[in-house]
Design a protein around this motif. Structure first.
Motif, short mmCIF file in Angstrom:
data_model
loop_
_atom_site.label_atom_id
_atom_site.label_comp_id
_atom_site.label_asym_id
_atom_site.label_seq_id
_atom_site.Cartn_x
_atom_site.Cartn_y
_atom_site.Cartn_z
N GLY A 185 0.80 -1.22 0.00
CA GLY A 185 0.00 0.00 0.00
C GLY A 185 0.83 1.27 0.00
N GLY A 186 2.16 1.14 -0.20
CA GLY A 186 2.99 2.33 -0.32
C GLY A 186 3.80 2.66 0.91
N ARG A 187 3.91 1.70 1.81
CA ARG A 187 4.70 1.93 3.02
C ARG A 187 5.15 0.56 3.53
N ARG A 188 6.34 0.52 4.11
CA ARG A 188 6.82 -0.74 4.70
C ARG A 188 5.89 -1.14 5.83
N GLY A 189 5.52 -2.42 5.86
CA GLY A 189 4.64 -2.92 6.91
C GLY A 189 3.17 -2.63 6.66
N TYR A 190 2.81 -2.36 5.42
CA TYR A 190 1.43 -1.96 5.10
C TYR A 190 1.01 -2.54 3.75
N LEU A 191 0.03 -3.44 3.78
CA LEU A 191 -0.50 -4.03 2.55
C LEU A 191 -1.97 -3.66 2.42
N VAL A 192 -2.45 -3.64 1.19
CA VAL A 192 -3.88 -3.45 0.94
C VAL A 192 -4.42 -4.71 0.28
N GLY A 193 -5.63 -5.06 0.64
CA GLY A 193 -6.29 -6.22 0.05
C GLY A 193 -7.31 -5.74 -0.96
N LEU A 194 -7.27 -6.33 -2.15
CA LEU A 194 -8.20 -5.94 -3.20
C LEU A 194 -8.33 -7.04 -4.25
N ALA A 195 -9.27 -6.85 -5.15
CA ALA A 195 -9.45 -7.79 -6.26
C ALA A 195 -8.29 -7.60 -7.23
N PRO A 196 -7.68 -8.68 -7.71
CA PRO A 196 -6.51 -8.54 -8.60
C PRO A 196 -6.85 -7.83 -9.91
N GLN A 197 -8.10 -7.89 -10.34
CA GLN A 197 -8.50 -7.23 -11.59
C GLN A 197 -8.26 -5.72 -11.54
N VAL A 198 -8.21 -5.16 -10.32
CA VAL A 198 -7.93 -3.72 -10.15
C VAL A 198 -6.59 -3.37 -10.81
N CYS A 199 -5.62 -4.28 -10.74
CA CYS A 199 -4.30 -4.02 -11.33
C CYS A 199 -4.41 -3.85 -12.84
N VAL A 200 -5.30 -4.60 -13.46
CA VAL A 200 -5.50 -4.49 -14.91
C VAL A 200 -6.30 -3.23 -15.22
N ASP A 201 -7.40 -3.05 -14.47
CA ASP A 201 -8.30 -1.92 -14.75
C ASP A 201 -7.66 -0.56 -14.47
N LEU A 202 -6.92 -0.45 -13.38
CA LEU A 202 -6.38 0.83 -12.96
C LEU A 202 -4.98 1.10 -13.51
N LEU A 203 -4.18 0.04 -13.65
CA LEU A 203 -2.78 0.22 -14.07
C LEU A 203 -2.52 -0.21 -15.50
N GLY A 204 -3.51 -0.85 -16.12
CA GLY A 204 -3.28 -1.39 -17.46
C GLY A 204 -2.29 -2.54 -17.45
N ALA A 205 -2.22 -3.26 -16.33
CA ALA A 205 -1.27 -4.37 -16.20
C ALA A 205 -1.53 -5.42 -17.27
N LYS A 206 -0.46 -5.84 -17.93
CA LYS A 206 -0.56 -6.85 -18.98
C LYS A 206 -0.17 -8.21 -18.40
N PRO A 207 -1.04 -9.23 -18.56
CA PRO A 207 -0.71 -10.56 -18.04
C PRO A 207 0.47 -11.18 -18.79
N VAL A 208 1.36 -11.80 -18.02
CA VAL A 208 2.52 -12.52 -18.58
C VAL A 208 2.64 -13.82 -17.80
N LEU A 209 3.40 -14.75 -18.35
CA LEU A 209 3.71 -16.01 -17.66
C LEU A 209 5.22 -16.09 -17.50
N CYS A 210 5.70 -15.67 -16.36
CA CYS A 210 7.16 -15.64 -16.14
C CYS A 210 7.56 -16.12 -14.75
N ALA A 211 6.63 -16.77 -14.04
CA ALA A 211 6.96 -17.29 -12.71
C ALA A 211 7.83 -18.52 -12.84
N LEU A 212 8.86 -18.59 -12.03
CA LEU A 212 9.68 -19.79 -11.99
C LEU A 212 8.96 -20.81 -11.11
N ALA A 213 9.01 -22.05 -11.53
CA ALA A 213 8.24 -23.11 -10.88
C ALA A 213 8.64 -23.35 -9.43
#
Length: 166
Positions: free
Chosen positions: A134-162
């Motif tokens: 959420g913009g500070r150490r020790g502070y997280l925000v909980g939200l729907a992941p779709q917000v990242c796409v809708d608000l940030l234009g996040a593009k889905p990728v597949l790059c996680a190492l197994a």
């Protein structure tokens, strides 16, 4: 359940509120180099649903944001291939701080100083809810992941190492 500690606004929460995004606030005792595994443990969440915000750069030192599961690593080779870059590497902490406007360990993808392209591990979008900085150490925000796409234009990728971290 005890009332949560009040956290003063950050550029991230200001953007979320201005965009009328519903989110929950989660504070924990920050641990230097503890990362998403520490915050997930402190908050009782699966590290797979705690998303880390990574500031990286391409071969031309152009910054970009990668959102990754807390217990996965980024395959920079796969990421570079998918986004049409020659190479991708993590930024040095002081460079990441300059690009994002946040301190490493408190970097949120929301309300960054510079506008950067955002890439999200596609499987994060399968989660019903995520915790993300959420913009500070020790502070997280909980939200729907779709917000990242809708608000940030996040593009889905597949790059996680197994392999799983931790």
């Amino acid at each position: 359940m005890a009332k949560k500690d009040h956290v003063s606004e950050t550029p991230a929460t200001q953007l979320l509120k201005a965009s009328k995004v519903a989110f929950t606030e989660h504070t924990y005792d920050y641990l230097e180099h503890g990362g998403a595994l520490h915050s997930a443990s402190e908050l009782g969440w699966d590290p797979y649903a705690v998303v880390k915000t990574l500031i990286m750069q391409d071969q031309d030192a152009k910054p970009l944001v990668v959102l990754m599961h807390g217990n996965r690593k980024v395959s920079t080779k796969n990421l570079a291939r998918q986004i049409g870059a020659k190479t991708v590497e993590p930024c040095a902490p002081e460079v990441a701080n300059r690009h994002s406007g946040y301190l490493v360990g408190g970097t949120s993808p929301f309300g960054t100083r510079k506008t950067m392209p955002v890439f999200i591990e596609a499987t994060i979008l399968d989660q019903p809810k995520i915790l993300i900085n959420g913009g500070r150490r020790g502070y997280l925000v909980g939200l729907a992941p779709q917000v990242c796409v809708d608000l940030l234009g996040a593009k889905p990728v597949l790059c996680a190492l197994a392999e799983v971290l931790g």
